[in-house]
Design a protein around this motif. Structure first.
Motif, short mmCIF file in Angstrom:
data_model
loop_
_atom_site.label_atom_id
_atom_site.label_comp_id
_atom_site.label_asym_id
_atom_site.label_seq_id
_atom_site.Cartn_x
_atom_site.Cartn_y
_atom_site.Cartn_z
N SER A 61 52.93 60.85 15.83
CA SER A 61 53.33 59.65 15.08
C SER A 61 52.69 59.61 13.70
O SER A 61 53.34 59.25 12.72
N ARG A 62 51.43 59.99 13.62
CA ARG A 62 50.73 59.90 12.33
C ARG A 62 51.29 60.90 11.33
O ARG A 62 51.50 60.58 10.16
N VAL A 63 51.52 62.13 11.76
CA VAL A 63 52.05 63.14 10.84
C VAL A 63 53.46 62.78 10.37
O VAL A 63 53.79 62.89 9.18
N LEU A 64 54.31 62.32 11.29
CA LEU A 64 55.66 61.93 10.90
C LEU A 64 55.64 60.74 9.94
O LEU A 64 56.51 60.62 9.08
N ALA A 65 54.63 59.88 10.08
CA ALA A 65 54.51 58.77 9.13
C ALA A 65 54.24 59.29 7.73
O ALA A 65 54.73 58.74 6.74
N HIS A 66 53.44 60.36 7.62
CA HIS A 66 53.22 60.98 6.30
C HIS A 66 54.54 61.45 5.70
O HIS A 66 54.79 61.29 4.50
N LEU A 67 55.37 62.06 6.53
CA LEU A 67 56.62 62.63 6.03
C LEU A 67 57.58 61.56 5.52
O LEU A 67 58.48 61.87 4.74
N ARG A 68 57.38 60.33 5.96
CA ARG A 68 58.27 59.24 5.56
C ARG A 68 57.68 58.39 4.43
O ARG A 68 58.22 57.35 4.09
N THR A 69 56.57 58.83 3.85
CA THR A 69 55.88 58.04 2.83
C THR A 69 56.15 58.61 1.44
O THR A 69 55.63 59.67 1.09
N PRO A 70 56.95 57.93 0.64
CA PRO A 70 57.29 58.46 -0.70
C PRO A 70 56.07 58.69 -1.57
O PRO A 70 56.06 59.61 -2.39
N GLU A 71 55.03 57.86 -1.41
CA GLU A 71 53.85 58.00 -2.25
C GLU A 71 53.11 59.31 -2.01
O GLU A 71 52.25 59.70 -2.81
N GLU A 72 53.41 59.99 -0.91
CA GLU A 72 52.74 61.25 -0.60
C GLU A 72 53.62 62.46 -0.89
O GLU A 72 53.40 63.55 -0.37
N ALA A 73 54.62 62.29 -1.74
CA ALA A 73 55.56 63.36 -2.03
C ALA A 73 54.88 64.59 -2.61
O ALA A 73 55.23 65.74 -2.28
N ALA A 74 53.88 64.39 -3.48
CA ALA A 74 53.20 65.53 -4.09
C ALA A 74 52.48 66.36 -3.04
O ALA A 74 52.54 67.60 -3.05
N MET A 75 51.80 65.68 -2.11
CA MET A 75 51.12 66.40 -1.03
C MET A 75 52.11 67.16 -0.17
O MET A 75 51.87 68.32 0.22
N LEU A 76 53.24 66.53 0.13
CA LEU A 76 54.24 67.18 0.97
C LEU A 76 54.84 68.39 0.27
O LEU A 76 55.15 69.41 0.91
#
Length: 308
Positions: A61-76
Motif C-alpha cells: 500500500s505504501r509503495v503504490l501510494a508513492h506511485l500515485r503522488t504527483p509531487e514525487e514525480a522526480a523521484m519516480l
C-alpha cells in the motif's frame, strides 16, 4: 474522469484506482512482489543505488501510494525498480530504515540522513565536576549520566540539575565565584553554600553523585547488549541493541550480525534512542540478554520480560 449523477440521484465519483497506470520504466515484477506486510522498501535508481528508502506496516500500500503522488514525480523518474526487506513489525522497520538511510544516503531522503551523536554528563573517578562528553566516549572509571541531543542541551541539563538539588554552579564550572559572598546562585539562595564553606566539598560531591544517579538509567539501564524480541506476520526477529546503538536484527535464517555498516552501528544515535526509549524504558518490550563478539551473538539460555 469527472463525477456524474446516476439515474437514482447518487453522485458517482471515479475510484482512486481507475485510470491509474503503473510507470512503464519501473520494473512491474518488483511492484507485483510487494507484500501487504511490514518492512522497509528501497526505490532503486539507474545506477543500482537507492534514491529513496522508506518503511511501512504494509509495504504494498505504501509503495503504490508513492506511485500515485504527483509531487514525487522526480523521484519516480529516477527509479527503475523497488526492493524490499520484511520485518516482524514496526519497531524493526523503524530501526532498519534509520540505519539504511544513514549508510546509503539516498538523494530523496531529507530526514534521517545525518548520524547525530548524543551527549552525556561524564564524571571521572575522583572528579568533583562533570564534563560534557559524547555518549560513546567511555573511559576506565568514568560514569555517564543523562542523554542529550546536543552539547547545548547537555549544558542546560547540568544547570537544571544544579537548580533542582541546590548544587553550587561555581563548583560545577557554571559560574564564577565572587569573593566571600560566594556564587551568584548562593546570593539568590539557590546554592547550599559549598562555595563559601557552609557545605563541605565532600558533602557537595556526594549530593552531586546522588543527583546524577537519577539520570543514569537514560544512558543505558542494562549491563550489556539486549535483544528486543518482535513477532508478527509469521516472522520472529531479535533486534540487537547496545547502549542505544542498533547493531542489527536476527531471525531463524540470520544468525550473525551483518558486517556491512558496522562503522555506524556502535554510534549512539539520537534517532535510535527516540524509537526505543519510551517502550524500552517503560518495560513494554520482550527482552533477551546477550553478548556480542564481532558479528556473533550469544543469547542467555532463557529470554525474559524485563521491566524497569
Amino acid at each position: 474522469m469527472r463525477s456524474r449523477v446516476s439515474s437514482v440521484g447518487l453522485i458517482l465519483r471515479p475510484s482512486p484506482a481507475s485510470g491509474f497506470c503503473y510507470p512503464d520504466h519501473i520494473d512491474r515484477a518488483s511492484l507485483d512482489a510487494l507484500p501487504r506486510l511490514p518492512g522497509v522498501y528501497r526505490f532503486i535508481g539507474h545506477d543500482g543505488w537507492p534514491v529513496y528508502i522508506g518503511k511501512s506496516v504494509c509495504l504494498r500500500s505504501r509503495v503504490l501510494a508513492h506511485l500515485r503522488t504527483p509531487e514525487e514525480a522526480a523521484m519516480l523518474r529516477d527509479t527503475v525498480r523497488v526492493e524490499f526487506e520484511r520485518t516482524a513489525g514496526e519497531v524493526g522497520a523503524l530501526l532498519l530504515e534509520s540505519r539504511l538511510i544513514k549508510q546509503m544516503q539516498p538523494a530523496y531522503n531529507a530526514l534521517l540522513r545525518m548520524v547525530r551523536d548524543t551527549y552525556a554528563l561524564a564524571l571521572d573517578e575522583g572528579a568533583a565536576q562533570p564534563v560534557i562528553r559524547g555518549s560513546g566516549e567511555q573511559a576506565p572509571g568514568r560514569m555517564l549520566y543523562g542523554l542529550f541531543g546536543s552539547r547545548a542541551s547537555a549544558l542546560e541539563g547540568l544547570r537544571a540539575l544544579a537548580r533542582r538539588h541546590g548544587l553550587c554552579p561555581a563548583l560545577l564550572g557554571l559560574e564564577n565565584q565572587v569573593g566571600k559572598r560566594g556564587c551568584f546562585s548562593r546570593q539568590l539562595g539557590r546554592c547550599n553554600g559549598a562555595c563559601i564553606g557552609t557545605e563541605t566539598a565532600a558533602a557537595h560531591a556526594a549530593r552531586l553523585r546522588g543527583a546524577l544517579a537519577g539520570m543514569q538509567q537514560a544512558v543505558w539501564p542494562f549491563p550489556g547488549a539486549v535483544g528486543i524480541v518482535e513477532r508478527g506476520a509469521g516472522l520472529r526477529q531479535v533486534h540487537v541493541v547496545d547502549h542505544w546503538a542498533y547493531l542489527g536484527s536476527l531471525d531463524g535464517r540470520r544468525r550473525r550480525l551483518a558486517a556491512k555498516g558496522q562503522e555506524l552501528a556502535r554510534l549512539v544515535d539520537i534517532d535510535t534512542y527516540k524509537i526505543l526509549a519510551a517502550p524500552l524504558l517503560g518495560g513494554a518490550m520482550e527482552l533477551v540478554h546477550c553478548t556480542v563478539s564481532g558479528g556473533a551473538v550469544r543469547f542467555e539460555p532463557a529470554s525474559c520480560q524485563h521491566s524497569l
